[in-house]
Design a protein around this motif. Structure first.
Motif, PDB file in Angstrom:
ATOM      1  N   GLY A 190       0.746  -1.247   0.000  1.00 43.76           N
ATOM      2  CA  GLY A 190       0.000   0.000   0.000  1.00 43.76           C
ATOM      3  C   GLY A 190       0.772   1.292   0.000  1.00 43.76           C
ATOM      4  O   GLY A 190       0.167   2.361   0.006  1.00 43.76           O
ATOM      5  N   LYS A 191       2.111   1.259   0.012  1.00 42.85           N
ATOM      6  CA  LYS A 191       2.865   2.509  -0.057  1.00 42.85           C
ATOM      7  C   LYS A 191       4.163   2.297  -0.820  1.00 42.85           C
ATOM      8  O   LYS A 191       4.706   1.194  -0.842  1.00 42.85           O
ATOM      9  CB  LYS A 191       3.157   3.049   1.338  1.00 42.85           C
ATOM     10  CG  LYS A 191       3.971   2.130   2.226  1.00 42.85           C
ATOM     11  CD  LYS A 191       4.137   2.755   3.609  1.00 42.85           C
ATOM     12  CE  LYS A 191       4.903   1.832   4.552  1.00 42.85           C
ATOM     13  NZ  LYS A 191       5.049   2.406   5.902  1.00 42.85           N
ATOM     14  N   HIS A 258      -0.142  -3.417   9.148  1.00 37.66           N
ATOM     15  CA  HIS A 258      -1.442  -3.724   8.555  1.00 37.66           C
ATOM     16  C   HIS A 258      -2.404  -4.286   9.598  1.00 37.66           C
ATOM     17  O   HIS A 258      -3.614  -4.001   9.541  1.00 37.66           O
ATOM     18  CB  HIS A 258      -1.272  -4.715   7.402  1.00 37.66           C
ATOM     19  CG  HIS A 258      -0.886  -4.070   6.110  1.00 37.66           C
ATOM     20  ND1 HIS A 258       0.337  -3.475   5.916  1.00 37.66           N
ATOM     21  CD2 HIS A 258      -1.575  -3.908   4.941  1.00 37.66           C
ATOM     22  CE1 HIS A 258       0.397  -2.980   4.680  1.00 37.66           C
ATOM     23  NE2 HIS A 258      -0.746  -3.231   4.078  1.00 37.66           N
ATOM     24  N   ARG A 259      -1.892  -5.061  10.527  1.00 37.00           N
ATOM     25  CA  ARG A 259      -2.762  -5.611  11.571  1.00 37.00           C
ATOM     26  C   ARG A 259      -3.309  -4.515  12.471  1.00 37.00           C
ATOM     27  O   ARG A 259      -4.439  -4.609  12.962  1.00 37.00           O
ATOM     28  CB  ARG A 259      -1.980  -6.634  12.408  1.00 37.00           C
ATOM     29  CG  ARG A 259      -1.902  -8.012  11.737  1.00 37.00           C
ATOM     30  CD  ARG A 259      -1.226  -9.003  12.634  1.00 37.00           C
ATOM     31  NE  ARG A 259      -1.286 -10.347  12.039  1.00 37.00           N
ATOM     32  CZ  ARG A 259      -0.338 -11.257  12.156  1.00 37.00           C
ATOM     33  NH1 ARG A 259       0.755 -10.976  12.857  1.00 37.00           N
ATOM     34  NH2 ARG A 259      -0.467 -12.448  11.591  1.00 37.00           N
ATOM     35  N   ASN A 260      -2.512  -3.488  12.686  1.00 31.19           N
ATOM     36  CA  ASN A 260      -2.909  -2.413  13.598  1.00 31.19           C
ATOM     37  C   ASN A 260      -3.627  -1.265  12.905  1.00 31.19           C
ATOM     38  O   ASN A 260      -4.103  -0.340  13.561  1.00 31.19           O
ATOM     39  CB  ASN A 260      -1.666  -1.858  14.321  1.00 31.19           C
ATOM     40  CG  ASN A 260      -0.997  -2.911  15.186  1.00 31.19           C
ATOM     41  OD1 ASN A 260      -1.663  -3.807  15.716  1.00 31.19           O
ATOM     42  ND2 ASN A 260       0.318  -2.823  15.326  1.00 31.19           N
ATOM     43  N   LYS A 263      -8.333   0.691   8.360  1.00 29.52           N
ATOM     44  CA  LYS A 263      -8.592   1.169   7.002  1.00 29.52           C
ATOM     45  C   LYS A 263     -10.071   1.464   6.805  1.00 29.52           C
ATOM     46  O   LYS A 263     -10.942   0.717   7.266  1.00 29.52           O
ATOM     47  CB  LYS A 263      -8.138   0.135   5.969  1.00 29.52           C
ATOM     48  CG  LYS A 263      -6.655   0.159   5.689  1.00 29.52           C
ATOM     49  CD  LYS A 263      -6.333  -0.584   4.405  1.00 29.52           C
ATOM     50  CE  LYS A 263      -4.885  -0.378   4.003  1.00 29.52           C
ATOM     51  NZ  LYS A 263      -4.558  -1.005   2.702  1.00 29.52           N
ATOM     52  N   SER A 264     -10.337   2.548   6.086  1.00 30.07           N
ATOM     53  CA  SER A 264     -11.724   2.866   5.733  1.00 30.07           C
ATOM     54  C   SER A 264     -12.146   2.014   4.537  1.00 30.07           C
ATOM     55  O   SER A 264     -11.315   1.425   3.852  1.00 30.07           O
ATOM     56  CB  SER A 264     -11.836   4.349   5.381  1.00 30.07           C
ATOM     57  OG  SER A 264     -11.082   4.635   4.213  1.00 30.07           O
ATOM     58  N   HIS A 265     -13.428   1.970   4.302  1.00 25.14           N
ATOM     59  CA  HIS A 265     -13.950   1.171   3.186  1.00 25.14           C
ATOM     60  C   HIS A 265     -13.499   1.719   1.841  1.00 25.14           C
ATOM     61  O   HIS A 265     -13.440   0.998   0.845  1.00 25.14           O
ATOM     62  CB  HIS A 265     -15.479   1.114   3.242  1.00 25.14           C
ATOM     63  CG  HIS A 265     -16.006   0.349   4.414  1.00 25.14           C
ATOM     64  ND1 HIS A 265     -15.825  -1.009   4.572  1.00 25.14           N
ATOM     65  CD2 HIS A 265     -16.709   0.765   5.503  1.00 25.14           C
ATOM     66  CE1 HIS A 265     -16.398  -1.417   5.698  1.00 25.14           C
ATOM     67  NE2 HIS A 265     -16.943  -0.349   6.288  1.00 25.14           N
ATOM     68  N   GLU A 266     -13.185   3.024   1.789  1.00 29.32           N
ATOM     69  CA  GLU A 266     -12.773   3.638   0.528  1.00 29.32           C
ATOM     70  C   GLU A 266     -11.336   3.284   0.150  1.00 29.32           C
ATOM     71  O   GLU A 266     -10.963   3.371  -1.017  1.00 29.32           O
ATOM     72  CB  GLU A 266     -12.905   5.165   0.619  1.00 29.32           C
ATOM     73  CG  GLU A 266     -14.338   5.677   0.680  1.00 29.32           C
ATOM     74  CD  GLU A 266     -14.964   5.490   2.052  1.00 29.32           C
ATOM     75  OE1 GLU A 266     -14.191   5.377   3.040  1.00 29.32           O
ATOM     76  OE2 GLU A 266     -16.202   5.430   2.131  1.00 29.32           O
ATOM     77  N   GLU A 267     -10.526   2.903   1.121  1.00 25.62           N
ATOM     78  CA  GLU A 267      -9.125   2.602   0.845  1.00 25.62           C
ATOM     79  C   GLU A 267      -8.984   1.285   0.097  1.00 25.62           C
ATOM     80  O   GLU A 267      -9.694   0.315   0.383  1.00 25.62           O
ATOM     81  CB  GLU A 267      -8.327   2.551   2.158  1.00 25.62           C
ATOM     82  CG  GLU A 267      -8.139   3.907   2.810  1.00 25.62           C
ATOM     83  CD  GLU A 267      -7.268   3.818   4.057  1.00 25.62           C
ATOM     84  OE1 GLU A 267      -6.033   3.976   3.922  1.00 25.62           O
ATOM     85  OE2 GLU A 267      -7.818   3.578   5.151  1.00 25.62           O
ATOM     86  N   LYS A 268      -8.084   1.276  -0.858  1.00 24.33           N
ATOM     87  CA  LYS A 268      -7.878   0.099  -1.687  1.00 24.33           C
ATOM     88  C   LYS A 268      -7.214  -1.022  -0.888  1.00 24.33           C
ATOM     89  O   LYS A 268      -6.360  -0.780  -0.039  1.00 24.33           O
ATOM     90  CB  LYS A 268      -7.003   0.450  -2.892  1.00 24.33           C
ATOM     91  CG  LYS A 268      -7.564   1.548  -3.782  1.00 24.33           C
ATOM     92  CD  LYS A 268      -8.669   1.033  -4.673  1.00 24.33           C
ATOM     93  CE  LYS A 268      -9.093   2.095  -5.685  1.00 24.33           C
ATOM     94  NZ  LYS A 268     -10.122   1.608  -6.613  1.00 24.33           N
ATOM     95  N   GLU A 269      -7.585  -2.253  -1.216  1.00 25.60           N
ATOM     96  CA  GLU A 269      -7.008  -3.424  -0.555  1.00 25.60           C
ATOM     97  C   GLU A 269      -5.715  -3.831  -1.252  1.00 25.60           C
ATOM     98  O   GLU A 269      -5.672  -3.988  -2.467  1.00 25.60           O
ATOM     99  CB  GLU A 269      -8.014  -4.576  -0.601  1.00 25.60           C
ATOM    100  CG  GLU A 269      -7.598  -5.811   0.163  1.00 25.60           C
ATOM    101  CD  GLU A 269      -8.652  -6.897   0.106  1.00 25.60           C
ATOM    102  OE1 GLU A 269      -9.174  -7.287   1.160  1.00 25.60           O
ATOM    103  OE2 GLU A 269      -8.951  -7.365  -1.019  1.00 25.60           O
TER     104      GLU A 269
END
Length: 512
Positions: A190-191, A258-260, A263-269
């Motif tokens: 993700g980054k 990632h465990r902590n 994430k909002s629903h808008e953020e990509k998986e």
């Protein structure tokens, strides 16, 4: 007294040893083994590999044939150097020779998990492979990461545009490496890699070192019983452990973040999100629940199979185009004609770029990312062109040699994309004349992901700039010398001058 006992033991053992050797030689004579060069005691044919083994083996295969038996230390290895023999190994006898030489627990590497590409054949590997093909690298999943590829290519173009304003040649090899690292990092967790705990240089150094170590010639690979002692003495073992330890720390930190994270629903998986979701629902691999080490193994596969290979291939492609102005002009004109007045190309624009696809095929023929496919190990006896191939024999396909075989290709050393114009040959493992990503069970699962980045990046690089050689250089001065390793890189980095931007390259973020 001790010497007396030793000599007595040798005297009693010698006849038995001679008997065992004679029985072994007799059995070997009864078998129809592939031809190969004579070997020396203990080291076998190791002395004949040279600095670039794929080239040395190609020269030997021209004398001994497309199925050649050599001995690398204590390991029998069959070298395959023709499409017909490759078809037998990778398709007709795929199941007989689809395992890997054991690395974990031999002194080569002590970690409990390993890059999927090096895992031995069995239920665990089959489950991992299925997960990768159906979940991580499916067509739908590759398409879902399209926005990442387009954004990162855009960032690279902005960087090149700034360099072009100064009129100074740029190291395009570094640009491609940064691009593939950023795309891979964003897809995986993700980054971009600039946002990781490593600074830019350190992160790339860790990746390069890991790839170099996996591609190195280790004594424990060829002398499993005692080679690990040599590796420890030379420092190879400690370098390998240090490299994997650095990556392990990196993966651990990513997984914990990632465990902590909330994430909002808008953020990509991303891929780590997907794997952690599978861990939570207790997904099983070969009867074993998916755990942290399995996730690390998959991340290892993504990083080591993607970052270097894609960047190095783009480097070779641009080098070939720089040496062949006619092909450069032709592909550039096609891209600009297709793009029209567009400021940039997105993936929807790539379908009509027929000549670019020919260029990529020709570059893959001459410069496959992995010139010797990762060694396979046979798990059963079979016949290969009438020769006996025993279990526990290593098999390597020299795709570099196949791509330069004069019986297959006219002027094989020349860069001529037009040779594929009326050809059905592709690079997806269905045609054994062109095998940059392997074939069969062990074919590269991430090939489509890598090629998507490559095609988009090269299309935009050629669309937005004319590329000239630094002052004083001619086409013949472009070095094509190879550097040794698992991934064969350009020994001299490619430096080119981007000139005449077609238009101001606006912020690519405006596209979203």
């Amino acid at each position: 007294m001790a010497l007396h006992i030793l000599f007595t033991w040798l005297a009693l053992s010698l006849p038995l040893l001679l008997l065992l050797l004679s029985v072994k030689n007799f059995n070997n004579k009864r078998k129809n083994l592939p031809p190969g060069p004579p070997s020396l005691p203990i080291i076998g044919n190791l002395h004949q590999l040279g600095h670039l083994p794929h080239q040395s083996l190609w020269k030997l295969s021209r004398r001994y044939g497309p199925v050649m038996l050599i001995r690398l230390g204590g390991i029998r290895t069959v070298i395959v150097s023709s499409p017909g023999a490759a078809r037998e190994v990778l398709k007709n006898h795929d199941l007989d020779c689809c395992s890997r030489p054991r690395l974990v627990g031999t002194g080569r590497l002590s970690y409990d998990y390993l890059d999927i590409a090096f895992v031995e054949y069995g239920d665990y590997w089959r489950e991992l492979r299925k997960l990768c093909m159906l979940e991580l690298f499916s067509t739908k999943r590759v398409q879902s990461f399209r926005y990442i590829r387009e954004e990162e290519v855009g960032s690279m173009m902005e960087s090149i545009a700034k360099s072009a304003e100064s009129g100074i040649p740029i190291n395009i090899s570094e640009k491609f490496m940064a691009l593939t690292a950023n795309v891979t990092c964003r897809v995986a967790f993700g980054k971009a890699f600039q946002g990781t705990e490593f600074d830019d240089r350190k992160f790339m150094d860790v990746i390069h070192e890991a790839v170099a170590m996996l591609g190195s010639f280790s004594a424990s690979d060829f002398f499993p019983q005692f080679g690990w002692i040599v590796d420890r003495f030379t420092g190879l073992h400690s370098r390998l452990e240090k490299s994997f330890r650095s990556l392990d720390v990196f993966y651990q930190k990513v997984i914990e973040e990632h465990r902590n994270a909330n994430k909002s629903h808008e953020e990509k998986e991303d891929i780590v999100d997907l794997l952690l979701k599978m861990e939570r629902v207790k997904t099983e691999l070969a009867g074993v629940q998916l755990k942290k080490d399995h996730i690390k193994a998959i991340l290892m596969d993504i990083f080591l199979a993607t970052v270097d290979t894609s960047a190095v291939f783009m480097d070779w492609t641009m080098a070939e185009l720089a040496r062949n102005p006619r092909a450069m002009r032709k592909v550039r004109e096609e891209i600009r004609s297709c793009a029209g007045n567009k400021k940039w190309l997105v993936e929807d624009d790539l379908g009509g770029l027929k000549y670019l696809k020919l260029v990529l095929k020709e570059a893959l023929r001459l410069h496959p990312p992995v010139v010797l496919l990762i060694p396979r190990e046979t798990i059963g006896h079979f016949k290969l062109f009438g020769y006996d191939i025993d279990p526990k024999t290593r098999v390597q396909v020299n795709v570099w040699a196949i791509g330069r075989d004069p019986s297959l290709w006219e002027d094989p050393e020349e860069f001529v994309p037009e040779r594929f114009e009326d050809s059905q040959i592709d690079y997806k493992g269905n045609h054994f004349e062109l095998l940059p990503f392997g074939a069969g069970r062990r074919g590269c699962p991430g090939a489509s992901m890598g090629m998507a980045v490559i095609e988009l990046a090269l299309a935009n690089v050629l669309h937005s700039f004319d590329w000239e050689l630094p002052e004083g250089m001619t086409e013949g001065d472009v070095s094509m010398e190879e550097g040794a390793g698992l991934v064969i890189f350009k020994k001299v980095p490619l430096t080119l001058l981007p000139v005449k931007p077609l238009r101001k390259i606006d912020a690519w973020q405006d596209r979203r």
